[in-house]
Design an enzyme around this catalytic site. Structure first.
Site, short mmCIF file in Angstrom:
data_model
loop_
_atom_site.label_atom_id
_atom_site.label_comp_id
_atom_site.label_asym_id
_atom_site.label_seq_id
_atom_site.Cartn_x
_atom_site.Cartn_y
_atom_site.Cartn_z
N LYS A 22 8.31 9.04 12.87
CA LYS A 22 9.38 9.90 12.35
C LYS A 22 8.83 10.92 11.36
O LYS A 22 9.16 12.11 11.42
CB LYS A 22 10.45 9.03 11.66
CG LYS A 22 11.43 9.84 10.82
CD LYS A 22 12.38 8.97 10.06
CE LYS A 22 11.86 8.42 8.76
NZ LYS A 22 11.91 9.33 7.60
N ASN A 23 7.97 10.46 10.45
CA ASN A 23 7.50 11.36 9.39
C ASN A 23 6.49 12.39 9.88
O ASN A 23 6.12 13.29 9.13
CB ASN A 23 6.91 10.55 8.22
CG ASN A 23 8.00 9.91 7.38
OD1 ASN A 23 9.18 10.14 7.60
ND2 ASN A 23 7.60 9.08 6.42
N ARG A 93 16.39 13.99 2.76
CA ARG A 93 15.64 14.79 1.80
C ARG A 93 14.57 15.64 2.47
O ARG A 93 14.22 16.71 1.98
CB ARG A 93 14.94 13.85 0.80
CG ARG A 93 15.85 12.97 0.00
CD ARG A 93 15.00 12.16 -0.94
NE ARG A 93 14.00 13.03 -1.52
CZ ARG A 93 14.17 13.79 -2.58
NH1 ARG A 93 15.32 13.76 -3.20
NH2 ARG A 93 13.21 14.57 -3.02
N CYS A 117 17.93 10.10 -5.29
CA CYS A 117 18.09 9.23 -4.13
C CYS A 117 17.86 7.81 -4.58
O CYS A 117 17.51 7.57 -5.73
CB CYS A 117 17.14 9.62 -3.01
SG CYS A 117 15.44 9.22 -3.35
N ARG A 122 12.45 11.92 -7.30
CA ARG A 122 11.89 12.74 -6.21
C ARG A 122 12.15 14.24 -6.36
O ARG A 122 12.85 14.85 -5.56
CB ARG A 122 12.42 12.26 -4.87
CG ARG A 122 11.89 10.92 -4.49
CD ARG A 122 12.44 10.46 -3.19
NE ARG A 122 11.48 10.61 -2.11
CZ ARG A 122 11.70 10.17 -0.87
NH1 ARG A 122 12.83 9.61 -0.55
NH2 ARG A 122 10.79 10.30 0.04
N PRO A 123 11.59 14.87 -7.36
CA PRO A 123 11.77 16.31 -7.53
C PRO A 123 10.99 17.10 -6.47
O PRO A 123 10.18 16.53 -5.73
CB PRO A 123 11.17 16.58 -8.91
CG PRO A 123 10.20 15.47 -9.13
CD PRO A 123 10.69 14.28 -8.37
N LEU A 126 6.80 20.75 -7.17
CA LEU A 126 5.48 21.15 -6.67
C LEU A 126 5.58 22.05 -5.44
O LEU A 126 4.75 22.94 -5.24
CB LEU A 126 4.63 19.90 -6.38
CG LEU A 126 4.38 19.01 -7.61
CD1 LEU A 126 3.72 17.70 -7.22
CD2 LEU A 126 3.53 19.75 -8.64
N ASP A 305 5.89 2.87 1.71
CA ASP A 305 6.87 2.59 2.76
C ASP A 305 6.71 1.19 3.37
O ASP A 305 7.50 0.80 4.21
CB ASP A 305 6.79 3.66 3.87
CG ASP A 305 7.43 4.97 3.43
OD1 ASP A 305 8.09 5.01 2.38
OD2 ASP A 305 7.27 5.97 4.16
N ILE A 327 4.12 4.81 -6.71
CA ILE A 327 4.55 6.11 -6.18
C ILE A 327 5.96 6.48 -6.67
O ILE A 327 6.18 7.58 -7.17
CB ILE A 327 4.53 6.13 -4.63
CG1 ILE A 327 3.19 5.62 -4.09
CG2 ILE A 327 4.87 7.53 -4.09
CD1 ILE A 327 2.02 6.54 -4.28
N ARG A 397 18.22 5.67 10.45
CA ARG A 397 17.56 6.94 10.14
C ARG A 397 16.12 6.94 10.66
O ARG A 397 15.60 8.01 10.99
CB ARG A 397 17.51 7.15 8.62
CG ARG A 397 18.83 7.58 8.01
CD ARG A 397 18.64 7.92 6.55
NE ARG A 397 17.38 8.62 6.39
CZ ARG A 397 16.57 8.49 5.35
NH1 ARG A 397 16.89 7.72 4.34
NH2 ARG A 397 15.45 9.17 5.28
C1 UD1 Z 1 7.02 11.18 2.01
C2 UD1 Z 1 7.58 10.33 3.11
C3 UD1 Z 1 8.13 9.03 2.56
C4 UD1 Z 1 7.08 8.32 1.71
C5 UD1 Z 1 6.48 9.27 0.66
C6 UD1 Z 1 5.31 8.65 -0.08
C7 UD1 Z 1 8.31 11.97 4.73
C8 UD1 Z 1 9.46 12.66 5.39
N1 UD1 Z 1 8.62 11.08 3.78
O1 UD1 Z 1 8.11 11.50 1.13
O2 UD1 Z 1 8.51 8.20 3.65
O3 UD1 Z 1 7.69 7.23 1.04
O4 UD1 Z 1 6.01 10.47 1.29
O5 UD1 Z 1 4.33 8.25 0.82
O6 UD1 Z 1 7.18 12.19 5.08
N2 UD1 Z 1 6.76 14.48 -6.58
C9 UD1 Z 1 6.89 15.32 -7.67
N3 UD1 Z 1 7.15 16.65 -7.45
C10 UD1 Z 1 7.25 17.18 -6.20
C11 UD1 Z 1 7.09 16.32 -5.10
C12 UD1 Z 1 6.84 14.97 -5.31
O7 UD1 Z 1 6.81 14.89 -8.82
O8 UD1 Z 1 7.47 18.39 -6.06
C13 UD1 Z 1 6.49 13.03 -6.80
C14 UD1 Z 1 7.63 12.14 -6.26
O9 UD1 Z 1 8.66 12.00 -7.20
C15 UD1 Z 1 6.89 10.84 -6.03
C16 UD1 Z 1 5.50 11.31 -5.57
O10 UD1 Z 1 5.39 12.66 -6.00
O11 UD1 Z 1 6.77 10.11 -7.23
C17 UD1 Z 1 5.25 11.23 -4.09
O12 UD1 Z 1 6.33 11.83 -3.40
P1 UD1 Z 1 6.12 12.62 -2.03
O13 UD1 Z 1 4.80 12.32 -1.44
O14 UD1 Z 1 6.48 14.05 -2.25
O15 UD1 Z 1 7.25 11.97 -1.12
P2 UD1 Z 1 7.96 12.68 0.07
O16 UD1 Z 1 7.07 13.72 0.63
O17 UD1 Z 1 9.35 13.07 -0.34
#
Ligand code: UD1
Length: 417
Positions: A22-23, A93, A117, A122-123, A126, A305, A327, A397
């Site tokens: 899925k991802n 998201r 969520c 999850r901001p 970045l 995950d 994470i 999902r």
């Molecule tokens: C993706 C996966 C999700 C998985 C996660 C971590 C998809 C669709 N989803 O989610 O299944 O659990 O990776 O492996 O691929 N963060 C910031 N600022 C940002 C972005 C992220 O601070 O702009 C932080 C998040 O809050 C979190 C960490 O970075 O603590 C990792 O998040 P991220 O890798 O971005 O997760 P997703 O890409 O949303």
């Protein structure tokens, strides 16, 4: 609303075929925005997040077809919209992934911010920081990111936290930017490499995926292609833990064991037998299940995950295991439901201390997110009596026909409508 009833006590035996990831399929679908030619995908899992993505793309004028046989055809020649509305983004998201491709193709995007969520803040700061470095203006107005740029240009972008969708968004944004973009401290997940190889098939110049530094040289135009999505390592991992926790013997077919080293080493460490042959693995659960600590990490570390599913496994361990979630700050909701089933779990900030060996008993439980739902099914598989899991829409999902796949392995499981 659907529920799932599991009656515990049966070891799982047999063979299960793993679906596409899925991802990996989500970014692949939105990458179709980058070209006015057709993108054909294979091995796309028929799950709700994929259908939500189809809806989102359709709203933007993309012709998007997703079929139950795992094929998808996407054509964005007529795409004109650049709006990702709150109604869709709040249910998924990953909708934020349209931001990069929209900026690359149209120089404009109006995308709802996802908000909070169940697993933490999850901001997307970045994602926005990267686009701004590439020359875009990003304003947050009425809950939406309003981004525009007269033309993105290559930039050196350093992530202070490893972000999977952030890396994907900026990779896509950079494909047609003017000059070279370097993404430093980029995510290394197999889903990133899958997107990179799709983008290369579309004519993009991407190098270094799978390492912490990804380089993208902008090209004027991308074209259509055909691409096969990698197997879902989290679905495969969930079945591997199902085999271990039920002391079963399961052949997990059409998976990618090379993407699952951290989990497989952990399973060997807790006493399971793991055999690998090409794209097949055999997992045999053994007694006793040894309690072992784990810390979630970005790839190639132990995946967040898989944390909930591993916690279910550790409730059956022969000692105490400390599970550290590095994470996401709030990803232990499933622990409280497992406690209602008789598990001994203490949460201390980002650590869960799981004392194994307590027999679980079936209960009515609530799923809080996708992987939490899977972990409650796993707990239900070894609990005495019936476990009734509510809010299984989370499960739908991301897992394709999970109850049918488990039932074929001998699990007593049914969907209650
Ligand atoms: C993706 C996966 C999700 C998985 C996660 C971590 C998809 C669709 N989803 O989610 O299944 O659990 O990776 O492996 O691929 N963060 C910031 N600022 C940002 C972005 C992220 O601070 O702009 C932080 C998040 O809050 C979190 C960490 O970075 O603590 C990792 O998040 P991220 O890798 O971005 O997760 P997703 O890409 O949303």
């Amino acid at each position: 609303m659907d529920k799932i009833r599991v009656t515990g006590g049966t070891p799982l035996l047999g063979r299960v075929v793993i679906s596409g990831a899925k991802n990996a399929a989500l970014p692949a679908m939105v990458a179709s925005i980058l070209t006015n030619e057709t993108v054909e995908l294979e091995n796309v899992p028929f799950v709700r997040d994929i259908l939500t993505t189809r809806k989102l793309l359709t709203k933007m004028g993309v012709q998007a077809e997703v079929r139950e046989d795992g094929t998808a055809t996407l054509n964005a020649a007529q795409a004109s919209g650049h709006d990702a509305p709150y109604e869709l983004v709040k249910t998924m998201r990953a909708s934020i992934l349209v931001l990069g491709p929209l900026m690359a193709r149209f120089g404009r995007a109006h995308v709802s911010l996802p908000g909070g969520c169940a697993i933490g803040a999850r901001p997307v700061n970045l994602h926005l920081m990267g686009l701004e470095k590439m020359g875009a203006t990003c304003d947050v107005v009425h809950g939406y990111v309003d981004a525009s740029s007269p033309g993105l240009r290559g930039a050196h972008i350093l992530f202070d936290t490893v972000t999977v969708t952030g890396t994907e968004n900026l990779m896509m944004a950079a494909t047609m930017a003017d000059g070279e973009t370097v993404l430093d401290n980029a995510a290394c997940e197999p889903e990133i490499s899958d997107l990179a190889s799709l983008l290369r098939s579309m004519g993009a110049r991407v190098e270094g995926d799978g390492t912490r530094t990804i380089r993208i040289k902008g090209v004027p135009k991308l074209h259509g292609c055909r691409h096969r999505i990698i197997p879902d390592r989290i679905e495969a991992g969930t079945f591997a833990v199902a085999a271990a926790i039920t002391r079963g013997d399961v052949i997990i077919a059409k998976c990618a064991p090379e993407h699952m080293a951290a989990l497989l080493l952990q399973l060997i460490g807790i006493g399971s037998e793991v055999g690998i042959e090409n794209d097949c693995m055999r997992v045999r659960g053994k007694d006793p299940i040894l309690s072992r600590d784990v810390t979630t990490q970005p790839y190639p570390g132990f995946a967040t995950d898989m944390q909930a599913q591993y916690m279910a496994l550790m409730t059956q361990g022969n000692g105490t295991a400390v599970i550290t979630e590095s994470i996401f700050e709030n990803r232990f909701m499933h622990a409280l439901e497992m406690v209602r089933m008789g598990a001994d779990i203490r949460i201390e900030g980002r650590r869960a201390v799981v004392r194994g060996g307590k027999p679980l008993t079936g209960a009515n439980v609530l799923a809080s997110d996708l992987r939490a739902s899977a972990s409650l099914i796993l707990a239900g598989l070894v609990a005495r009596g019936d476990t009734l899991i509510d809010r299984v829409y989370h499960l739908d999902r991301g897992y394709e026909r999970i109850e049918a796949k488990l039932a074929a392995l001998g699990a007593k499981i049914e969907r209650v409508r």
